[in-house]
Write a protein that holds these residues in place. Structure first.
Motif, PDB file in Angstrom:
ATOM      1  N   ASP A 325      22.826  98.970  36.853  1.00 21.51           N
ATOM      2  CA  ASP A 325      22.377  99.537  37.772  1.00 21.51           C
ATOM      3  C   ASP A 325      22.463 100.633  37.127  1.00 21.51           C
ATOM      4  O   ASP A 325      21.763 101.316  38.890  1.00 21.51           O
ATOM      5  CB  ASP A 325      22.891  98.606  38.729  1.00 21.51           C
ATOM      6  CG  ASP A 325      22.262  97.347  38.517  1.00 21.51           C
ATOM      7  OD1 ASP A 325      20.485  96.921  38.095  1.00 21.51           O
ATOM      8  OD2 ASP A 325      22.626  96.274  39.723  1.00 21.51           O
ATOM      9  N   SER A 328      19.833 104.863  35.731  1.00 22.42           N
ATOM     10  CA  SER A 328      18.693 105.091  35.780  1.00 22.42           C
ATOM     11  C   SER A 328      17.993 104.963  34.339  1.00 22.42           C
ATOM     12  O   SER A 328      18.458 106.035  33.812  1.00 22.42           O
ATOM     13  CB  SER A 328      17.481 105.934  37.380  1.00 22.42           C
ATOM     14  OG  SER A 328      17.858 106.951  37.099  1.00 22.42           O
ATOM     15  N   ASN A 329      16.050 105.426  34.461  1.00 25.99           N
ATOM     16  CA  ASN A 329      15.662 105.363  33.232  1.00 25.99           C
ATOM     17  C   ASN A 329      15.734 107.429  33.564  1.00 25.99           C
ATOM     18  O   ASN A 329      16.131 107.971  32.457  1.00 25.99           O
ATOM     19  CB  ASN A 329      14.399 105.505  32.723  1.00 25.99           C
ATOM     20  CG  ASN A 329      14.095 104.343  33.024  1.00 25.99           C
ATOM     21  OD1 ASN A 329      14.653 103.440  32.347  1.00 25.99           O
ATOM     22  ND2 ASN A 329      12.533 104.092  33.478  1.00 25.99           N
TER      23      ASN A 329
END
Ligand code: ASP
Length: 590
Positions: A325, A328-329
């Motif tokens: 989580d 992020s990308n």
């Protein structure tokens, strides 16, 4: 008398006493009726107060004091009305009755505070001012205590401190030598020791039995935060010892100094083979304060029509617990770019996110269905919520890259406790390393290191491939991912030493010319022996949880190898040059 007490000494019990203090003006504050001066020396800071009503002239004089003025102050110790709990002397102050300026000072080029605004080169140029700062002063005092604790432990253990020469002949320890031209032997040079290696071995042949020295060593290498051209080693050698006896002795020394200096009790040090360290951490100096160990995926990941993996010698993963989580990308892109910098040189970075809800996301989802990715979980020891990062390529390179990634992830995820200490012995290093470029073997430790007993026969008779597989009786002490020191059991037999020089590409003449004295000594009853050297500056830094060794060295050099204070190296004059029969190719003017 310059002082009756130092600036760190006075307490409530001294109230009422007439005292004399000398020191530097840390700061002077003019509050109208009262002027306060903080007086500093190595021992601390004491507040001095000048009262306008009581002695206007003295107070006027105090107002003119600049930072770093050296003064002598006489006065009476009094209880402070507003106490400073952060200072050992914070309950008292001196009511000044006399002030004498012993020496004025220019305004210092940076602030003499715990946190300074001075850059590295400025601090080195004005090192005397930097040393007045508490953190630097304390580091130097710490270093002194470490040296004393070391000497005590070793001399109680029967070690004799012997000084070895500084003007020697080069020892091939792997780095470049600093050299010194000889005036009396024109055209010839001494070398400064990279270590006293051959001398300490000769001392064993001489029957000294147990030697140590806290000694300066010199290596002409490119510099980094943890490297200086001259540095200090705790250098040791012992006769009639096995590897484990050496390790026990120096594990004892390490435990002793941790206890003495930090009151930290270290548990017994684990031993890990070089091969195991590379498989589990991709490094021969693993930081074992956190997990995230390597998981090899070569077998599992190949054969799914993903060409990048299929064409790789080695595929390896690390599993960042609970991090799916958090990344992020965009974060993963950043991490990928960080890995692709030339210093690391990864081609790409594959990720699998085992999401908290049980779904799977992966940058190679096109080639691997969820069922396949889920089936890797057991090998990866991954659970829902974990982020898995994968690298592939040629094995040795990929291991190095993954080592960098693991350390970076350890930092990013806050898994590294700076005040935890994880020592370990890395053992069973390869004896020789084949260098493709120069097409020759290099000694992994140094040319005097013995192969393990069971490999000695093979070393004398084996072929090229056999040589690559030889194991050395060599060891490193690693603490928190930092190599504190290393050593080995040595060769003490002429034939084996001579064979080692052959393998390392020395001709018989070269070997004789450079090391004839050592091989000669081996023919006069050399005892089996072995030893170790610890990097003393590094040991200081690691004990104090710091990265840079510079602040543990009174007068360090900068990244260009320059001493900024005395401005060295420097040109020498023509007369000196000609006495030494040296011709200059560059001069001060050019
Ligand atoms: N002379 C070696 C070094 O400086 C240490 C040793 O083998 O004792 O690394």
């Amino acid at each position: 008398m310059y002082r009756t007490h130092n600036c760190g000494e006075l307490r409530m019990s001294h109230v009422g006493e007439e005292v004399t203090l000398s020191g530097w003006v840390q700061i002077s504050r003019d509050l109208g009726g009262l002027t306060f001066v903080d007086l500093r020396d190595r021992y601390g800071i004491t507040q001095v107060v000048f009262n306008m009503d009581e002695n206007a002239e003295l107070c006027q004089q105090a107002r003119k004091l600049g930072r770093e003025f050296v003064v002598r102050i006489k006065g009476k110790v009094a209880e402070r009305s507003n106490k400073n709990a952060n200072r050992p002397t914070g309950n008292i102050e001196i009511e000044a009755s006399n002030l004498e300026i012993l020496n004025a000072s220019k305004v210092p080029p940076f602030t003499i505070e715990n946190e300074t605004d001075g850059g590295d080169d400025l601090r080195m140029k004005y090192r005397y001012l930097d040393i007045r700062r508490k953190p630097v002063m304390e580091n130097l005092m710490f270093r002194s205590q470490l040296a004393i604790a070391t000497r005590k432990y070793l001399s109680e253990g029967g070690f004799i401190e012997v000084e070895t020469p500084v003007l020697i002949k080069s020892t091939p320890e792997g780095a470049r030598d600093f050299v010194v031209p000889s005036r009396m032997n024109q055209g010839q040079f001494y070398a400064l020791p990279q270590s006293p290696q051959t001398f300490k071995q000769i001392l064993m042949v001489g029957g000294m039995d147990k030697y140590f020295q806290i000694v300066k060593c010199f290596r002409d290498e490119d510099l980094r935060a943890d490297r200086q051209p001259e540095f200090t080693q705790i250098d040791c050698e012992m006769a009639f010892v096995t590897r484990d006896e050496v390790l026990d002795t120096f594990e004892g020394l390490t435990k002793h100094v941790f206890k003495e200096l930090l009151d930290v009790t270290l548990a017994d040090f684990p031993k890990m083979s070089y091969d195991e360290a590379l498989e589990r951490y991709g490094s021969d100096k693993p930081d074992t304060r956190f997990g995230m160990e390597f998981v090899e995926l070569t077998e599992l990941a190949k054969g799914h029509d993903f060409p990048v993996f299929d064409n790789s010698e080695y595929i390896v993963a690390i599993c960042a617990k609970g991090a799916a989580d958090q990344y992020s990308n965009k974060d993963i892109k950043k991490l990928t770019e960080w890995m692709q910098r030339p210093q690391i040189g990864a081609k790409g970075l594959v990720n699998i996110k085992y999401q908290a809800d049980g779904s799977v996301k992966s940058s190679v989802g096109k080639f691997y269905d969820d069922a396949t990715l889920n089936s890797w979980k057991e090998t990866l020891e991954a659970e829902n919520g974990d982020l898995v990062l994968i690298l592939c390529g040629e094995k040795e390179k990929t291991q190095k890259q993954m080592n960098e990634l693991r350390l970076e992830m350890g930092k990013q995820l806050g898994l590294i406790d700076p005040m935890q200490f994880n020592p370990l012995w890395v053992v069973d290093f390869p004896l020789l390393e084949w260098d493709e470029e120069s097409e020759r073997f290099h000694a992994m430790h140094h040319p005097f290191t013995s192969p393990k007993k069971e490999d000695q026969e093979r070393m004398l008779t084996g072929d090229h491939e056999t040589m690559k597989a030889l194991r050395a009786d060599a060891y490193d002490l690693v603490i928190n991912g930092v190599e504190i020191g290393g050593g080995s059991i040595r060769i003490h037999d002429r034939a084996l030493q001579s064979r080692n020089f052959d393998l390392l590409g020395f001709s018989k003449e070269e070997a004789e010319d450079q090391f004839g004295f050592l091989m000669g000594a081996f023919e006069y009853g050399a005892p089996p022996h072995g030893g170790i050297a610890f990097g003393f500056d590094r040991l200081c830094a690691v004990l104090k949880g710091q990265n840079s060794i510079r602040d543990f060295i009174a007068f360090p050099k900068n990244n260009q190898g320059r001493d900024m204070m005395i401005d060295s190296p420097s040109y020498i004059d023509e007369t000196q040059m000609s006495e030494l029969a040296l011709e200059s190719t560059v001069s001060a003017e050019s």
